[in-house]
Design a protein around this motif. Sequence first.
Motif, mmCIF file in Angstrom:
data_model
loop_
_atom_site.group_PDB
_atom_site.id
_atom_site.type_symbol
_atom_site.label_atom_id
_atom_site.label_comp_id
_atom_site.label_asym_id
_atom_site.label_seq_id
_atom_site.Cartn_x
_atom_site.Cartn_y
_atom_site.Cartn_z
ATOM 1 N N SER A 308 0.966 -1.126 -0.128
ATOM 2 C CA SER A 308 -0.017 0.014 0.094
ATOM 3 C C SER A 308 1.157 1.312 -0.089
ATOM 4 O O SER A 308 1.769 1.607 0.777
ATOM 5 C CB SER A 308 -1.050 0.148 1.192
ATOM 6 O OG SER A 308 -1.359 1.458 1.644
ATOM 7 N N ALA A 309 0.561 2.087 -0.898
ATOM 8 C CA ALA A 309 1.390 3.319 -1.056
ATOM 9 C C ALA A 309 1.365 4.076 0.065
ATOM 10 O O ALA A 309 2.118 4.831 0.573
ATOM 11 C CB ALA A 309 1.176 3.972 -2.352
ATOM 12 N N LEU A 310 -0.137 4.092 0.724
ATOM 13 C CA LEU A 310 -0.378 5.178 1.801
ATOM 14 C C LEU A 310 0.099 4.628 3.054
ATOM 15 O O LEU A 310 0.631 5.336 3.781
ATOM 16 C CB LEU A 310 -1.794 5.121 1.891
ATOM 17 C CG LEU A 310 -2.336 6.090 0.813
ATOM 18 C CD1 LEU A 310 -3.883 6.077 0.586
ATOM 19 C CD2 LEU A 310 -2.193 7.691 1.152
ATOM 20 N N ALA A 313 4.042 5.259 2.796
ATOM 21 C CA ALA A 313 4.054 6.952 2.753
ATOM 22 C C ALA A 313 4.377 7.301 4.401
ATOM 23 O O ALA A 313 4.883 8.026 4.906
ATOM 24 C CB ALA A 313 3.178 7.581 2.411
ATOM 25 N N SER A 314 3.113 6.572 5.039
ATOM 26 C CA SER A 314 3.019 6.878 6.593
ATOM 27 C C SER A 314 3.980 6.404 7.405
ATOM 28 O O SER A 314 4.721 6.977 8.351
ATOM 29 C CB SER A 314 1.483 6.258 7.310
ATOM 30 O OG SER A 314 1.683 4.898 7.422
ATOM 31 N N ASN A 316 7.293 6.268 6.182
ATOM 32 C CA ASN A 316 8.314 7.273 5.812
ATOM 33 C C ASN A 316 8.233 8.488 6.840
ATOM 34 O O ASN A 316 9.076 9.071 7.252
ATOM 35 C CB ASN A 316 8.212 7.674 4.267
ATOM 36 C CG ASN A 316 9.292 8.377 3.916
ATOM 37 O OD1 ASN A 316 9.125 9.789 3.837
ATOM 38 N ND2 ASN A 316 10.493 7.950 3.816
ATOM 39 N N GLY A 317 6.959 8.875 7.054
ATOM 40 C CA GLY A 317 6.422 9.886 8.160
ATOM 41 C C GLY A 317 6.891 9.510 9.468
ATOM 42 O O GLY A 317 6.437 10.539 10.215
ATOM 43 N N ASP A 319 4.814 8.001 11.050
ATOM 44 C CA ASP A 319 3.246 7.911 11.373
ATOM 45 C C ASP A 319 2.890 6.433 11.676
ATOM 46 O O ASP A 319 2.783 5.760 10.699
ATOM 47 C CB ASP A 319 2.570 8.392 10.478
ATOM 48 C CG ASP A 319 1.048 8.799 10.868
ATOM 49 O OD1 ASP A 319 0.589 8.448 12.037
ATOM 50 O OD2 ASP A 319 0.358 9.466 10.100
ATOM 51 N N ASN A 321 0.179 4.740 11.815
ATOM 52 C CA ASN A 321 -0.996 4.919 11.313
ATOM 53 C C ASN A 321 -1.632 3.489 10.955
ATOM 54 O O ASN A 321 -1.884 2.935 9.962
ATOM 55 C CB ASN A 321 -1.148 5.775 9.773
ATOM 56 C CG ASN A 321 -2.441 6.276 9.567
ATOM 57 O OD1 ASN A 321 -3.327 5.669 9.681
ATOM 58 N ND2 ASN A 321 -2.394 7.460 8.989
ATOM 59 N N ARG A 324 -4.939 3.058 8.379
ATOM 60 C CA ARG A 324 -4.406 2.673 6.894
ATOM 61 C C ARG A 324 -3.864 1.340 6.814
ATOM 62 O O ARG A 324 -4.264 0.622 5.656
ATOM 63 C CB ARG A 324 -2.994 3.726 6.307
ATOM 64 C CG ARG A 324 -3.512 4.964 6.166
ATOM 65 C CD ARG A 324 -2.349 5.690 5.701
ATOM 66 N NE ARG A 324 -2.886 7.205 5.472
ATOM 67 C CZ ARG A 324 -2.023 8.090 5.444
ATOM 68 N NH1 ARG A 324 -0.564 7.995 4.981
ATOM 69 N NH2 ARG A 324 -2.352 9.336 5.188
ATOM 70 N N MET A 393 8.099 4.050 1.473
ATOM 71 C CA MET A 393 8.143 4.670 0.189
ATOM 72 C C MET A 393 8.231 6.152 0.553
ATOM 73 O O MET A 393 7.637 6.741 1.116
ATOM 74 C CB MET A 393 7.090 4.426 -0.634
ATOM 75 C CG MET A 393 7.032 4.769 -2.044
ATOM 76 S SD MET A 393 5.689 4.653 -3.080
ATOM 77 C CE MET A 393 6.008 3.089 -3.636
ATOM 78 N N SER A 394 9.332 6.600 -0.248
ATOM 79 C CA SER A 394 9.580 8.090 0.095
ATOM 80 C C SER A 394 9.547 8.939 -0.983
ATOM 81 O O SER A 394 9.509 8.376 -2.308
ATOM 82 C CB SER A 394 11.145 7.997 0.389
ATOM 83 O OG SER A 394 12.031 7.715 -0.751
ATOM 84 N N PRO A 395 9.210 10.352 -0.948
ATOM 85 C CA PRO A 395 9.053 11.052 -1.940
ATOM 86 C C PRO A 395 10.462 10.852 -3.130
ATOM 87 O O PRO A 395 10.081 11.342 -4.139
ATOM 88 C CB PRO A 395 8.971 12.493 -1.324
ATOM 89 C CG PRO A 395 8.775 12.232 0.165
ATOM 90 C CD PRO A 395 9.164 10.899 0.298
ATOM 91 N N TYR A 397 11.965 8.109 -3.834
ATOM 92 C CA TYR A 397 11.666 7.154 -4.469
ATOM 93 C C TYR A 397 11.075 7.515 -6.117
ATOM 94 O O TYR A 397 11.390 7.197 -7.073
ATOM 95 C CB TYR A 397 10.800 6.078 -4.008
ATOM 96 C CG TYR A 397 10.500 4.994 -4.846
ATOM 97 C CD1 TYR A 397 11.061 3.952 -5.106
ATOM 98 C CD2 TYR A 397 9.180 5.069 -5.507
ATOM 99 C CE1 TYR A 397 10.863 2.768 -6.079
ATOM 100 C CE2 TYR A 397 8.713 4.225 -6.355
ATOM 101 C CZ TYR A 397 9.533 3.005 -6.566
ATOM 102 O OH TYR A 397 9.118 2.071 -7.511
ATOM 103 N N ILE A 398 10.051 8.276 -5.782
ATOM 104 C CA ILE A 398 9.140 8.598 -6.908
ATOM 105 C C ILE A 398 10.089 9.664 -7.866
ATOM 106 O O ILE A 398 10.102 9.436 -9.150
ATOM 107 C CB ILE A 398 7.814 9.385 -6.560
ATOM 108 C CG1 ILE A 398 6.944 8.564 -5.743
ATOM 109 C CG2 ILE A 398 7.195 10.085 -7.912
ATOM 110 C CD1 ILE A 398 6.462 7.263 -6.518
#
Lengths: 419, 419
Positions: A308-310, A313-314, A316-317, A319, A321, A324, A393-395, A397-398
């Motif tokens: 899950s990308a979300l 992402a959490s 990475n931050g 979080d 979460n 999610r 997944m980090s910004p 990476y994109i």
Amino acid sequence: MPTPFRKITGGVCAPKGFVANAVSAGIKTPDAERLDLALIYSGSPCVAAGTFTTNRVKAAPVRVSQAHLRDRDIQAIVVNSGNANACTGVTGIQDARNSAKAIAKSLGLRQGQVAVCSTGVIGLPMPMVRITPKFPELVAGLDSKKGTNVAQAIMTSDTQHKEIAISMDLDGHKVRIGACAKGAGMICPSMATMLCFITTDINIGKACLDRAVHEAVENSFNRITIDGDMSTNDSVVVLANGESGMPRIKPKSKNYRLFRETLEFVMLEMAKSLVRDGERVTKFVTVKVNGARTYSDAKKVAEAVANSALVKASWNGNDPNWGRIIHAVGYSRAMIREEMIDIHIGSKPACLGGIEANTPMDELRKVVAKDKFEITINLHLGDAEYTVYTSDMSPEYIDFNRSEYAYWKQSRKDGLTKQ
Amino acid sequence: MPTPFRKITGGVCAPKGFVANAVSAGIKTPDAERLDLALIYSGSPCVAAGTFTTNRVKAAPVRVSQAHLRDRDIQAIVVNSGNANACTGVTGIQDARNSAKAIAKSLGLRQGQVAVCSTGVIGLPMPMVRITPKFPELVAGLDSKKGTNVAQAIMTSDTQHKEIAISMDLDGHKVRIGACAKGAGMICPSMATMLCFITTDINIGKACLDRAVHEAVENSFNRITIDGDMSTNDSVVVLANGESGMPRIKPKSKNYRLFRETLEFVMLEMAKSLVRDGERVTKFVTVKVNGARTYSDAKKVAEAVANSALVKASWNGNDPNWGRIIHAVGYSRAMIREEMIDIHIGSKPACLGGIEANTPMDELRKVVAKDKFEITINLHLGDAEYTVYTSDMSPEYIDFNRSEYAYWKQSRKDGLTKQ
């Protein structure tokens, strides 16, 4: 790990009888002197086994190597990085076969005894004009001290080379297993296709080796995911040349079990190192699912969460979460009952019975802020379990994957493409 | 579009007999005056139909509204943003039911005639202490001019409110359809759950409306994806109050067909606007698959391509990377033959028969550099087709989704969570 083995220095040349070499053929970049063409060779015949990508679009070297591994034993592996030789049609198949043929001729082997592997950009013709002239140098320089050079030559977006070597005793015979691998994802194409080469001087039959390899891959490489994208080139090739002098391992024997466990350890170490070195990855996360009704359900849940990308992402931050995480559990298509689900972050409960647990958020945050942690999801519906090793997944990476345009420009300069 | 309809100004209050209101209840942020609680109401009884998330973890309001839609007709929808009321257990169900009950009492309805929807963060209790006192104000302010306020109140990570209204003639009777929606993904949880409310003064039976809604959703909302994450709260609710004065639409009649086509148009417009306003999205991409053996195969291919993080990253970088597209086709699990695959970027061939076409790369780059373009994938194996509307994925998307920690802190401040 109860298996009586120990780590030793080195990689694919650690087992007796294996030599290797790597040269720069200008595949990655014509000007820079970066190693990108490598050869692994056993002086004596090998029993070989391999597993390859299940992507229905398969690179030419995958098709060629699959045929070679089916028909004959393998004594050499020639591999390049910088170009995947995928989606290159009949020319690509010819290029892969010609590489095997040239190496076979130099080494006095049949073409079918050489496996061919490639990793790099999809859809561009191989610059054979720069590769073929390098084969004599590649063969001439074969040496038992150049295992690490192979590990370096297969790197693409990897930031570190990855190798391991193991020594163990089987009934008084000292045997060795060596390996190298590259990432930066099980599942990541173009710039970062997964390859792993494993050598051993163990004495084993084809059927036994096949079985051990498939079981070990299922519990190692098939359990990692960085970005959910399955490559066209993924290959694991294992060569066993029997040079340790031990008698042949019998199926279902204690020695088979010891070898199989050690092989799995080697693969899992390599697999985990791919995740740790995933593209712009900052965290190594173990997702454990238990209490599932079936193995397949446990796997679905673990993979949905890990991809899950979300969720990524959490992480990475920093979080924690769990909302999610449970939402990914819900769309995994596994049998679940929302009100039964427990989620632990590290050892701390984040969600119990489908709703928030009482752990202070700041304690959960501390766990997720680490560069390595574990998520445990208990479905409380049965006994099945599954574990996946993954990353955030980090910004970055994109951002890193926004363009491979430079490769096309080089290919045009080489006259290999009109584009 | 052959249907004889025209766009008019307004949204859910454009059809006759519908009124609405929105207030600020401090759910998104206790201090700021942001609209986050809304109500849509029809003075006369409605026929209602809806579709809801297929995620097996369902928010409390989804469970409550599903039951209400099954049993009775719906005359009002109460909706909040900022909190999804998902994974909130028995308390969450009670909160959703209490909202329906309070609104029903004020409007002289039965509890089951009120649908309840929520969108926002998963796993936190609803701040009912701030919501309940706002119900009288919400009901008192109902007005036929406040449709746009509802569209604004349901926004979370959306940057623009989304509404549409249509007028058409059915056998001399003027009828209207109005809608509002929020994203920022079909498929995007927590901060951005999909909701769409559609009102109409058409006269239609329950079975007919159910069928039209399900068909139209399949061809609109089910065809968009921003990040591949399916939410716990996705809801589409359609209310038809018959106030246009037209006779009831008959099943399979010309009027049914016209209504069904117009409804699909309305939903598709809303769905596309969700993609365009996806979180940190810079491009709107249509992925068309044709020549598949089956509808299911076409769908698998389109969704694999539209959900690949690497494909989406390349679009973000203006990179016409057909190699990543074909690799996603390969792992989609659809029946394909690599050597048959054509890929067009815009109208230009990028890949023909599984290998690169002759279009200069710079021409392909020009297409992908636009903020709207089409990818066509022809499998050449049959007649089945499928289209998905999607977006690129930006580094900013990951950055935006790194933390929802602020929501937890607020919940703790509210005394709703010990965390």
